[in-house]
Design a protein around this motif. Structure first.
Motif, PDB file in Angstrom:
ATOM      1  N   VAL A 159       0.833  -1.197   0.000  1.00 42.35           N
ATOM      2  CA  VAL A 159       0.000   0.000   0.000  1.00 42.35           C
ATOM      3  C   VAL A 159       0.868   1.248   0.000  1.00 42.35           C
ATOM      4  CG1 VAL A 159      -1.640   1.361   1.341  1.00 42.35           C
ATOM      5  CG2 VAL A 159      -1.976  -1.091   1.138  1.00 42.35           C
ATOM      6  N   SER A 163       0.922   3.909  -3.008  1.00 40.33           N
ATOM      7  CA  SER A 163       0.469   5.278  -2.709  1.00 40.33           C
ATOM      8  C   SER A 163       1.526   6.279  -3.138  1.00 40.33           C
ATOM      9  CB  SER A 163       0.199   5.441  -1.208  1.00 40.33           C
ATOM     10  OG  SER A 163      -0.926   4.685  -0.834  1.00 40.33           O
ATOM     11  N   ASN A 166       1.900   6.343  -6.929  1.00 40.30           N
ATOM     12  CA  ASN A 166       0.795   7.101  -7.527  1.00 40.30           C
ATOM     13  C   ASN A 166       1.004   8.593  -7.394  1.00 40.30           C
ATOM     14  OD1 ASN A 166      -0.577   4.799  -8.246  1.00 40.30           O
ATOM     15  ND2 ASN A 166      -1.847   4.761  -6.403  1.00 40.30           N
ATOM     16  N   TYR A 167       1.383   8.974  -6.214  1.00 36.50           N
ATOM     17  CA  TYR A 167       1.563  10.398  -5.960  1.00 36.50           C
ATOM     18  C   TYR A 167       2.682  10.977  -6.819  1.00 36.50           C
ATOM     19  CZ  TYR A 167       2.325  14.790  -3.570  1.00 36.50           C
ATOM     20  OH  TYR A 167       2.468  16.118  -3.304  1.00 36.50           O
ATOM     21  N   GLY A 170       1.611  11.037 -10.497  1.00 32.81           N
ATOM     22  CA  GLY A 170       0.642  12.095 -10.750  1.00 32.81           C
ATOM     23  C   GLY A 170       1.297  13.458 -10.757  1.00 32.81           C
ATOM     24  N   ALA A 171       2.123  13.708  -9.742  1.00 35.67           N
ATOM     25  CA  ALA A 171       2.776  15.011  -9.644  1.00 35.67           C
ATOM     26  C   ALA A 171       3.697  15.253 -10.833  1.00 35.67           C
ATOM     27  CB  ALA A 171       3.569  15.091  -8.341  1.00 35.67           C
ATOM     28  N   PHE A 223       2.819  14.894   3.923  1.00 37.58           N
ATOM     29  CA  PHE A 223       1.559  14.437   4.497  1.00 37.58           C
ATOM     30  C   PHE A 223       1.412  12.933   4.324  1.00 37.58           C
ATOM     31  CE2 PHE A 223      -0.277  18.877   3.621  1.00 37.58           C
ATOM     32  CZ  PHE A 223       0.171  19.314   4.850  1.00 37.58           C
ATOM     33  N   LEU A 224       1.702  12.475   3.129  1.00 41.86           N
ATOM     34  CA  LEU A 224       1.601  11.032   2.866  1.00 41.86           C
ATOM     35  C   LEU A 224       2.512  10.244   3.798  1.00 41.86           C
ATOM     36  CD1 LEU A 224       1.425  10.274  -0.973  1.00 41.86           C
ATOM     37  CD2 LEU A 224      -0.180   9.606   0.811  1.00 41.86           C
TER      38      LEU A 224
ATOM     39  N   SER B 163      -2.208  18.709  -4.768  1.00 39.27           N
ATOM     40  CA  SER B 163      -1.800  17.453  -4.148  1.00 39.27           C
ATOM     41  C   SER B 163      -2.831  16.371  -4.407  1.00 39.27           C
ATOM     42  CB  SER B 163      -1.633  17.631  -2.635  1.00 39.27           C
ATOM     43  OG  SER B 163      -0.521  18.446  -2.361  1.00 39.27           O
ATOM     44  N   TRP B 165      -5.236  16.362  -6.724  1.00 33.40           N
ATOM     45  CA  TRP B 165      -5.275  16.124  -8.166  1.00 33.40           C
ATOM     46  C   TRP B 165      -4.170  15.155  -8.562  1.00 33.40           C
ATOM     47  CZ3 TRP B 165      -7.330  17.838 -13.041  1.00 33.40           C
ATOM     48  CH2 TRP B 165      -6.478  17.682 -14.132  1.00 33.40           C
ATOM     49  N   ASN B 166      -2.946  15.463  -8.112  1.00 34.05           N
ATOM     50  CA  ASN B 166      -1.810  14.613  -8.462  1.00 34.05           C
ATOM     51  C   ASN B 166      -2.038  13.180  -8.012  1.00 34.05           C
ATOM     52  OD1 ASN B 166      -0.378  16.713  -9.585  1.00 34.05           O
ATOM     53  ND2 ASN B 166       0.766  17.166  -7.715  1.00 34.05           N
ATOM     54  N   TYR B 167      -2.499  13.065  -6.785  1.00 38.18           N
ATOM     55  CA  TYR B 167      -2.713  11.733  -6.238  1.00 38.18           C
ATOM     56  C   TYR B 167      -3.776  10.968  -7.029  1.00 38.18           C
ATOM     57  CZ  TYR B 167      -3.660   7.971  -3.003  1.00 38.18           C
ATOM     58  OH  TYR B 167      -3.821   6.729  -2.462  1.00 38.18           O
ATOM     59  N   MET B 169      -4.858  11.524 -10.073  1.00 39.31           N
ATOM     60  CA  MET B 169      -4.395  11.246 -11.433  1.00 39.31           C
ATOM     61  C   MET B 169      -3.420  10.071 -11.438  1.00 39.31           C
ATOM     62  SD  MET B 169      -6.015  13.000 -13.376  1.00 39.31           S
ATOM     63  CE  MET B 169      -7.374  13.704 -12.477  1.00 39.31           C
ATOM     64  N   GLY B 170      -2.463  10.102 -10.526  1.00 35.60           N
ATOM     65  CA  GLY B 170      -1.485   9.026 -10.472  1.00 35.60           C
ATOM     66  C   GLY B 170      -2.144   7.690 -10.213  1.00 35.60           C
ATOM     67  N   ALA B 171      -3.033   7.664  -9.246  1.00 34.36           N
ATOM     68  CA  ALA B 171      -3.699   6.419  -8.895  1.00 34.36           C
ATOM     69  C   ALA B 171      -4.541   5.913 -10.060  1.00 34.36           C
ATOM     70  CB  ALA B 171      -4.569   6.619  -7.657  1.00 34.36           C
ATOM     71  N   TRP B 213      -6.324  -2.156  -5.458  1.00 34.90           N
ATOM     72  CA  TRP B 213      -6.126  -0.772  -5.862  1.00 34.90           C
ATOM     73  C   TRP B 213      -7.056   0.169  -5.114  1.00 34.90           C
ATOM     74  CZ3 TRP B 213      -1.869  -0.257  -8.546  1.00 34.90           C
ATOM     75  CH2 TRP B 213      -1.428  -1.317  -9.339  1.00 34.90           C
ATOM     76  N   ALA B 216      -5.925   0.631  -1.528  1.00 36.59           N
ATOM     77  CA  ALA B 216      -4.732   1.473  -1.469  1.00 36.59           C
ATOM     78  C   ALA B 216      -5.086   2.925  -1.767  1.00 36.59           C
ATOM     79  CB  ALA B 216      -3.684   0.959  -2.456  1.00 36.59           C
ATOM     80  N   LYS B 219      -6.782   4.482   1.307  1.00 33.56           N
ATOM     81  CA  LYS B 219      -5.860   4.631   2.419  1.00 33.56           C
ATOM     82  C   LYS B 219      -4.944   5.837   2.208  1.00 33.56           C
ATOM     83  CE  LYS B 219      -4.165   0.908   5.401  1.00 33.56           C
ATOM     84  NZ  LYS B 219      -3.898  -0.558   5.353  1.00 33.56           N
ATOM     85  N   GLY B 220      -4.334   5.896   1.042  1.00 29.12           N
ATOM     86  CA  GLY B 220      -3.455   7.016   0.751  1.00 29.12           C
ATOM     87  C   GLY B 220      -4.202   8.339   0.775  1.00 29.12           C
ATOM     88  N   PHE B 223      -4.678   9.529   4.277  1.00 32.99           N
ATOM     89  CA  PHE B 223      -3.453  10.114   4.819  1.00 32.99           C
ATOM     90  C   PHE B 223      -3.280  11.544   4.332  1.00 32.99           C
ATOM     91  CE2 PHE B 223      -1.575   5.608   5.071  1.00 32.99           C
ATOM     92  CZ  PHE B 223      -2.120   5.445   6.338  1.00 32.99           C
ATOM     93  N   LEU B 224      -3.486  11.728   3.040  1.00 36.65           N
ATOM     94  CA  LEU B 224      -3.356  13.071   2.475  1.00 36.65           C
ATOM     95  C   LEU B 224      -4.319  14.038   3.141  1.00 36.65           C
ATOM     96  CD1 LEU B 224      -2.919  12.973  -1.415  1.00 36.65           C
ATOM     97  CD2 LEU B 224      -1.440  14.029   0.285  1.00 36.65           C
ATOM     98  N   GLY B 227      -3.414  15.194   6.514  1.00 35.35           N
ATOM     99  CA  GLY B 227      -2.424  16.260   6.512  1.00 35.35           C
ATOM    100  C   GLY B 227      -2.992  17.592   6.065  1.00 35.35           C
ATOM    101  N   LEU B 228      -3.871  17.544   5.075  1.00 36.00           N
ATOM    102  CA  LEU B 228      -4.369  18.790   4.485  1.00 36.00           C
ATOM    103  C   LEU B 228      -5.430  19.469   5.344  1.00 36.00           C
ATOM    104  CD1 LEU B 228      -4.662  17.548   0.804  1.00 36.00           C
ATOM    105  CD2 LEU B 228      -3.069  19.270   1.660  1.00 36.00           C
TER     106      LEU B 228
END
Lengths: 231, 231
Positions: A159, A163, A166-167, A170-171, A223-224, B163, B165-167, B169-171, B213, B216, B219-220, B223-224, B227-228
């Motif tokens: 995981v 994660s 992915n991050y 994406g970034a 944060f992650l 952040s 968006w990136n996450y 998109m990546g996922a 998927w 995951a 979960k991620g 976490f984000l 933090g945010l």
DNA sequence: ACCTGAACACCGTTCAAGT
DNA sequence: ACCTGAACACCGTTCAAGT
């Protein structure tokens, strides 16, 4: 790797060595090889972007016939796979001696990954469609080990890896695609304002003009990591 | 939107209305339009993938000449932009009545985004290279408003949006590209094991076989969000 | 083992023309 | 206003052949 020769020297050697390079008499290029093909493909991609890579152009740049490439390479897809993986070769320290800053190590691995891809913006948009080459696997391996050392439990490892992957992807992809068009972003913001009222929130925050990508990347990553491996 | 007609009806109307549809006598297709072109492009992309979309094939499916498309559409890039944005139209509730669960709202917005893209896997690999259409902007706008209500300060808004968006998109991109190749993943794991020793960590954790998927992703994301926007 | 040109079946798009 | 076919300048790749 073939050494580079000066033009004068290569002309002379070409004239003299007719019998030494019998199958390659009409050119001063070194012999074709998988490595040369991949390296030239990367050059071409850097210079012309994804659509710029053409088997014909690639052969041109290599001073060979188009079909000669197919001896060394399966097809165009193969070239993409090889170019992508070659660009992702990890050159950093694979084992920092007795590092105590494991979280810093994770950040380093991921930032290096991102940096490598941003050096070749086409790699970001290519990656989602390609196979996992040895260098990509190597980076995943390194990330996995570093996370373990940072205290992530085995059960949470996959995981955590996905994660973070992915991050980072994406970034990187976002950054690579948005960064190409600086005045486009200004134009987009203006277009937003001309549509006045339809998107008030992102207009007000100047979302499309904000370009502290690196800062945003680090912040989100922190944060992650806080969630994945509490310090 | 052109209404759908039954085959019989359209044949009859074709015969009768020679003067009503003078330029389109030889076909039972409704008139060409931007909307029809985009809808058909999406069909074609769903069926054949990114490489399957061809101006010629698109015209075929629409029962028109290739060049007719160019009256309604700038070029192929334009078709891609339109198809992508059309697939990202937001259909969910735009303002849940007096919701108190703001964090849940954020999650919903992002999961809906991801779900929409996964319905059309080509959209994931297309997005990084395309412009921001109205529907994409609309989703960013919605996300921005929801985050504000969830307590994210104005100064942190852009970082939070990018952040997430990136996450997402990546996922989404990762999932869309890896999911296509189920037995490929098994083959990859086997290849890993044949190279026994080169990638011990990711081999041991069965990283390439792990396919939770959605878990995951959630979960991620949690976490984000922790933090945010600390709860 | 390595390289090649001709040929095939495609592409996207310009242009000049039709209604 | 909307649609069209012919033509152009490209593609990736198969094949049969060269050294």
């Amino acid at each position: 790797m073939a050494a580079k020769r000066s033009g004068a020297q290569s002309k002379r050697s070409q004239r003299i060595s007719g019998t030494l390079q019998p199958t390659h008499a009409a050119s001063d290029e070194p012999a074709l090889s998988r490595e040369r093909i991949v390296a030239t493909a990367v050059e071409l991609l850097d210079a012309q972007g994804l659509d710029g890579l053409t088997m014909r152009r690639l052969a041109d740049r290599l001073g060979s016939g188009v079909m000669s490439l197919y001896w060394h390479v399966d097809n165009k897809e193969d070239v993409f796979d090889l170019a992508l993986d070659s660009v992702l070769e990890y050159r950093g320290p694979t084992q920092t001696v007795e590092s105590q800053d494991w979280r810093g190590d994770v950040v380093h691995v991921l930032e290096d990954w991102r940096t490598s891809m941003l050096r070749h913006p086409w790699s970001a948009s290519l990656l989602p469609r390609r196979a996992l080459g040895p260098n990509i696997l190597g980076r995943l391996e390194l990330l996995s080990k570093t996370l373990s050392r940072a205290g992530v439990a085995d059960a949470d490892l996959n995981v955590a890896i996905w994660s973070l992957w992915n991050y980072v992807m994406g970034a990187t992809i976002t950054r690579a695609s948005f960064d190409l068009s600086d005045e486009d972003r200004a134009a987009a913001q203006q277009r937003l304002e001309r549509l006045s009222g339809r998107y008030p929130a992102i207009e007000r925050s100047h979302l499309l003009l904000d370009d502290d990508w690196d800062g945003a990347f680090r912040k989100g990553l922190d944060f992650l990591l806080d969630g994945l491996a509490p310090r």
